[in-house]
Structure formats: C-alpha cells, structure tokens
Motif scaffolding. Structure first.
Motif, PDB file in Angstrom:
ATOM      1  N   ALA A  40       0.825  -1.209   0.000  1.00 29.18           N
ATOM      2  CA  ALA A  40       0.000   0.000   0.000  1.00 29.18           C
ATOM      3  C   ALA A  40       0.861   1.262   0.000  1.00 29.18           C
ATOM      4  O   ALA A  40       0.747   2.102   0.890  1.00 29.18           O
ATOM      5  CB  ALA A  40      -0.931  -0.013   1.208  1.00 29.18           C
ATOM      6  N   PRO A  41       1.731   1.435  -1.030  1.00 28.13           N
ATOM      7  CA  PRO A  41       2.627   2.595  -1.035  1.00 28.13           C
ATOM      8  C   PRO A  41       1.927   3.922  -1.332  1.00 28.13           C
ATOM      9  O   PRO A  41       2.522   4.977  -1.127  1.00 28.13           O
ATOM     10  CB  PRO A  41       3.628   2.251  -2.148  1.00 28.13           C
ATOM     11  N   TYR A  42       0.684   3.900  -1.782  1.00 30.93           N
ATOM     12  CA  TYR A  42      -0.008   5.129  -2.165  1.00 30.93           C
ATOM     13  C   TYR A  42      -0.988   5.578  -1.084  1.00 30.93           C
ATOM     14  O   TYR A  42      -0.940   6.716  -0.641  1.00 30.93           O
ATOM     15  CB  TYR A  42      -0.716   4.937  -3.519  1.00 30.93           C
ATOM     16  N   SER A  43      -1.848   4.684  -0.626  1.00 26.43           N
ATOM     17  CA  SER A  43      -2.826   5.062   0.398  1.00 26.43           C
ATOM     18  C   SER A  43      -2.279   4.879   1.811  1.00 26.43           C
ATOM     19  O   SER A  43      -2.770   5.497   2.744  1.00 26.43           O
ATOM     20  CB  SER A  43      -4.091   4.213   0.254  1.00 26.43           C
ATOM     21  N   HIS A  44      -1.305   3.991   1.973  1.00 24.27           N
ATOM     22  CA  HIS A  44      -0.773   3.620   3.283  1.00 24.27           C
ATOM     23  C   HIS A  44      -1.857   3.019   4.173  1.00 24.27           C
ATOM     24  O   HIS A  44      -1.720   2.980   5.388  1.00 24.27           O
ATOM     25  CB  HIS A  44      -0.080   4.798   3.972  1.00 24.27           C
ATOM     26  N   PHE A  45      -2.949   2.560   3.559  1.00 24.49           N
ATOM     27  CA  PHE A  45      -4.045   1.903   4.261  1.00 24.49           C
ATOM     28  C   PHE A  45      -3.877   0.406   4.036  1.00 24.49           C
ATOM     29  O   PHE A  45      -4.128  -0.114   2.958  1.00 24.49           O
ATOM     30  CB  PHE A  45      -5.398   2.392   3.731  1.00 24.49           C
ATOM     31  N   ARG A  46      -3.385  -0.265   5.075  1.00 21.53           N
ATOM     32  CA  ARG A  46      -3.050  -1.684   4.962  1.00 21.53           C
ATOM     33  C   ARG A  46      -4.218  -2.541   5.440  1.00 21.53           C
ATOM     34  O   ARG A  46      -4.737  -2.322   6.538  1.00 21.53           O
ATOM     35  CB  ARG A  46      -1.791  -1.962   5.766  1.00 21.53           C
ATOM     36  N   VAL A  47      -4.588  -3.512   4.611  1.00 19.38           N
ATOM     37  CA  VAL A  47      -5.729  -4.370   4.920  1.00 19.38           C
ATOM     38  C   VAL A  47      -5.309  -5.829   4.826  1.00 19.38           C
ATOM     39  O   VAL A  47      -4.591  -6.224   3.909  1.00 19.38           O
ATOM     40  CB  VAL A  47      -6.908  -4.105   3.960  1.00 19.38           C
ATOM     41  N   GLY A  48      -5.786  -6.615   5.781  1.00 16.70           N
ATOM     42  CA  GLY A  48      -5.594  -8.062   5.766  1.00 16.70           C
ATOM     43  C   GLY A  48      -6.938  -8.736   5.900  1.00 16.70           C
ATOM     44  O   GLY A  48      -7.853  -8.215   6.541  1.00 16.70           O
ATOM     45  N   ALA A  49      -7.061  -9.894   5.279  1.00 12.73           N
ATOM     46  CA  ALA A  49      -8.311 -10.647   5.349  1.00 12.73           C
ATOM     47  C   ALA A  49      -8.006 -12.121   5.557  1.00 12.73           C
ATOM     48  O   ALA A  49      -6.977 -12.634   5.104  1.00 12.73           O
ATOM     49  CB  ALA A  49      -9.119 -10.461   4.068  1.00 12.73           C
ATOM     50  N   ALA A  50      -8.921 -12.789   6.239  1.00 12.17           N
ATOM     51  CA  ALA A  50      -8.855 -14.241   6.417  1.00 12.17           C
ATOM     52  C   ALA A  50     -10.237 -14.793   6.111  1.00 12.17           C
ATOM     53  O   ALA A  50     -11.209 -14.475   6.798  1.00 12.17           O
ATOM     54  CB  ALA A  50      -8.429 -14.597   7.834  1.00 12.17           C
ATOM     55  N   LEU A  51     -10.313 -15.584   5.063  1.00 13.22           N
ATOM     56  CA  LEU A  51     -11.572 -16.150   4.572  1.00 13.22           C
ATOM     57  C   LEU A  51     -11.636 -17.615   4.963  1.00 13.22           C
ATOM     58  O   LEU A  51     -10.711 -18.380   4.675  1.00 13.22           O
ATOM     59  CB  LEU A  51     -11.610 -16.002   3.048  1.00 13.22           C
ATOM     60  N   GLN A  52     -12.731 -18.005   5.615  1.00 15.14           N
ATOM     61  CA  GLN A  52     -12.892 -19.402   6.021  1.00 15.14           C
ATOM     62  C   GLN A  52     -13.908 -20.081   5.128  1.00 15.14           C
ATOM     63  O   GLN A  52     -15.041 -19.613   4.973  1.00 15.14           O
ATOM     64  CB  GLN A  52     -13.333 -19.501   7.477  1.00 15.14           C
ATOM     65  N   SER A  53     -13.503 -21.209   4.554  1.00 15.94           N
ATOM     66  CA  SER A  53     -14.405 -21.988   3.714  1.00 15.94           C
ATOM     67  C   SER A  53     -15.305 -22.844   4.592  1.00 15.94           C
ATOM     68  O   SER A  53     -15.065 -23.003   5.794  1.00 15.94           O
ATOM     69  CB  SER A  53     -13.604 -22.869   2.753  1.00 15.94           C
ATOM     70  N   SER A  54     -16.329 -23.405   3.985  1.00  9.01           N
ATOM     71  CA  SER A  54     -17.264 -24.245   4.737  1.00  9.01           C
ATOM     72  C   SER A  54     -16.604 -25.496   5.293  1.00  9.01           C
ATOM     73  O   SER A  54     -17.067 -26.046   6.291  1.00  9.01           O
ATOM     74  CB  SER A  54     -18.454 -24.621   3.860  1.00  9.01           C
ATOM     75  N   ASP A  55     -15.512 -25.950   4.667  1.00  8.89           N
ATOM     76  CA  ASP A  55     -14.809 -27.124   5.186  1.00  8.89           C
ATOM     77  C   ASP A  55     -13.703 -26.744   6.173  1.00  8.89           C
ATOM     78  O   ASP A  55     -12.909 -27.584   6.582  1.00  8.89           O
ATOM     79  CB  ASP A  55     -14.262 -27.988   4.046  1.00  8.89           C
ATOM     80  N   GLY A  56     -13.636 -25.466   6.559  1.00  6.83           N
ATOM     81  CA  GLY A  56     -12.715 -25.022   7.600  1.00  6.83           C
ATOM     82  C   GLY A  56     -11.378 -24.490   7.128  1.00  6.83           C
ATOM     83  O   GLY A  56     -10.604 -23.980   7.936  1.00  6.83           O
ATOM     84  N   ARG A  57     -11.089 -24.581   5.833  1.00  6.60           N
ATOM     85  CA  ARG A  57      -9.813 -24.040   5.347  1.00  6.60           C
ATOM     86  C   ARG A  57      -9.827 -22.520   5.422  1.00  6.60           C
ATOM     87  O   ARG A  57     -10.868 -21.886   5.310  1.00  6.60           O
ATOM     88  CB  ARG A  57      -9.547 -24.492   3.913  1.00  6.60           C
ATOM     89  N   ILE A  58      -8.639 -21.947   5.607  1.00  9.12           N
ATOM     90  CA  ILE A  58      -8.511 -20.498   5.725  1.00  9.12           C
ATOM     91  C   ILE A  58      -7.616 -19.993   4.604  1.00  9.12           C
ATOM     92  O   ILE A  58      -6.527 -20.522   4.372  1.00  9.12           O
ATOM     93  CB  ILE A  58      -7.935 -20.102   7.100  1.00  9.12           C
ATOM     94  N   PHE A  59      -8.093 -18.958   3.913  1.00  7.14           N
ATOM     95  CA  PHE A  59      -7.365 -18.332   2.823  1.00  7.14           C
ATOM     96  C   PHE A  59      -7.097 -16.882   3.204  1.00  7.14           C
ATOM     97  O   PHE A  59      -8.018 -16.138   3.505  1.00  7.14           O
ATOM     98  CB  PHE A  59      -8.162 -18.394   1.520  1.00  7.14           C
ATOM     99  N   GLY A  60      -5.832 -16.509   3.192  1.00 11.67           N
ATOM    100  CA  GLY A  60      -5.460 -15.142   3.536  1.00 11.67           C
ATOM    101  C   GLY A  60      -5.388 -14.261   2.314  1.00 11.67           C
ATOM    102  O   GLY A  60      -5.196 -14.733   1.189  1.00 11.67           O
ATOM    103  N   GLY A  61      -5.560 -12.972   2.555  1.00 12.85           N
ATOM    104  CA  GLY A  61      -5.429 -11.996   1.480  1.00 12.85           C
ATOM    105  C   GLY A  61      -4.986 -10.659   2.041  1.00 12.85           C
ATOM    106  O   GLY A  61      -5.197 -10.360   3.215  1.00 12.85           O
ATOM    107  N   CYS A  62      -4.349  -9.867   1.192  1.00 14.68           N
ATOM    108  CA  CYS A  62      -3.967  -8.511   1.558  1.00 14.68           C
ATOM    109  C   CYS A  62      -4.250  -7.609   0.367  1.00 14.68           C
ATOM    110  O   CYS A  62      -4.408  -8.083  -0.754  1.00 14.68           O
ATOM    111  CB  CYS A  62      -2.488  -8.431   1.951  1.00 14.68           C
ATOM    112  N   LYS A  76     -15.411 -22.906  -3.373  1.00 12.72           N
ATOM    113  CA  LYS A  76     -16.447 -21.930  -3.705  1.00 12.72           C
ATOM    114  C   LYS A  76     -17.574 -21.868  -2.669  1.00 12.72           C
ATOM    115  O   LYS A  76     -18.643 -21.348  -2.947  1.00 12.72           O
ATOM    116  CB  LYS A  76     -17.041 -22.254  -5.073  1.00 12.72           C
ATOM    117  N   ASP A  77     -17.324 -22.385  -1.489  1.00 12.25           N
ATOM    118  CA  ASP A  77     -18.344 -22.401  -0.437  1.00 12.25           C
ATOM    119  C   ASP A  77     -17.709 -21.858   0.843  1.00 12.25           C
ATOM    120  O   ASP A  77     -16.740 -22.428   1.342  1.00 12.25           O
ATOM    121  CB  ASP A  77     -18.846 -23.833  -0.240  1.00 12.25           C
TER     122      ASP A  77
END
Length: 139
Positions: A22-44, A71-72
């Motif tokens: 985030a070199p322009y906004s300096h607004f840093r965001v993190g996400a953690a998505l949990q699937s229905s089978d319990g797996r976790i997918f991170g994102g920034c 997809k669930d």
C-alpha cells in the motif's frame, strides 16, 4: 464457531496486513476467509500506481480460494487501517461485497470487522448488502 476459532481467524487477518502493498494510500488491509470445510485463505490489499489495477484484501482471499477450487464459504475477517495508526473497523468496499455475494449466502455468511482479537463486530452479508443482486437473478 468457538472463541478460539474466531481468535485464530482474526490473528490470520492481522498477520496478512504485514504483506499488504500500500505505497499510495498507506491503508493496509488483511483478510482471512474461512471456507465451509474449515480451510482459511489469507489476502492482503495490493495497490498499483494506476489505481484501477489495485486489488482489495477480501477479493485477493476469495480469488485465491476459487483458484484452488473452493467456492463455499462461512465467514471472512477484515482488519485494516493507516500505517502507524490504531486499527479501525475496515468495512468491505462495494465491489468486494458483490464478489462475496457471488459465492456466499447473504443470510448466513459472516463479515467480521476486527481491530483486535477482543474488539470486533460481526455482520451478515445481507446486513451490509441489502436488496442484493446475485446469481439467482440471472436464472
């Protein structure tokens, strides 16, 4: 979901902020998505000098999961704020809400806005995207 499960998901989202570009906004965001089978997918969030080519943390997590055949989904935790400032409740943008709507049941999918493992708010997608347009509208 147990309190420990929620804490783990929030910690993953907080950790994902460290990978934010985030070199322009300096607004840093993190996400953690949990699937229905319990797996976790991170994102920034990943910014770009042309702005339009940027991608939000939430969509990064969704696209990562979908690219791996998932997809669930049950819930997503979003953490965000300006570098060097206390975290705020970082609500997903409209485009991210629409991506969530493509894959999630609006009445059961949870969106958790977290400032810490003890300070968070939980919403359903229906609360944040009322009267939404989804795949069933095209059938």
């Amino acid at each position: 979901m147990t309190e420990n499960d929620l804490k783990t998901l929030i910690e993953k989202a907080l950790d994902m902020r460290n990978f934010s570009y985030a070199p322009y906004s300096h607004f840093r965001v993190g996400a953690a998505l949990q699937s229905s089978d319990g797996r976790i997918f991170g994102g920034c969030n990943v910014e770009n000098s042309s702005y339009g080519a940027a991608n939000c943390a939430e969509r990064t997590a969704f696209f990562k999961a979908v690219s791996e055949g998932v997809k669930d989904f049950k819930r997503i935790v979003i953490t965000g704020g300006l570098e060097g400032e206390p975290l705020q409740y970082a609500s997903p943008c409209g485009i991210c809400r629409q991506v969530m709507r493509e894959f999630c049941d609006p009445d059961t999918f949870e969106i958790i806005l977290a400032r810490s493992t003890e300070d968070y708010k939980i919403y359903t997608l229906a609360q944040l995207l009322p009267e939404s347009f989804g795949p069933e509208n095209l059938l």
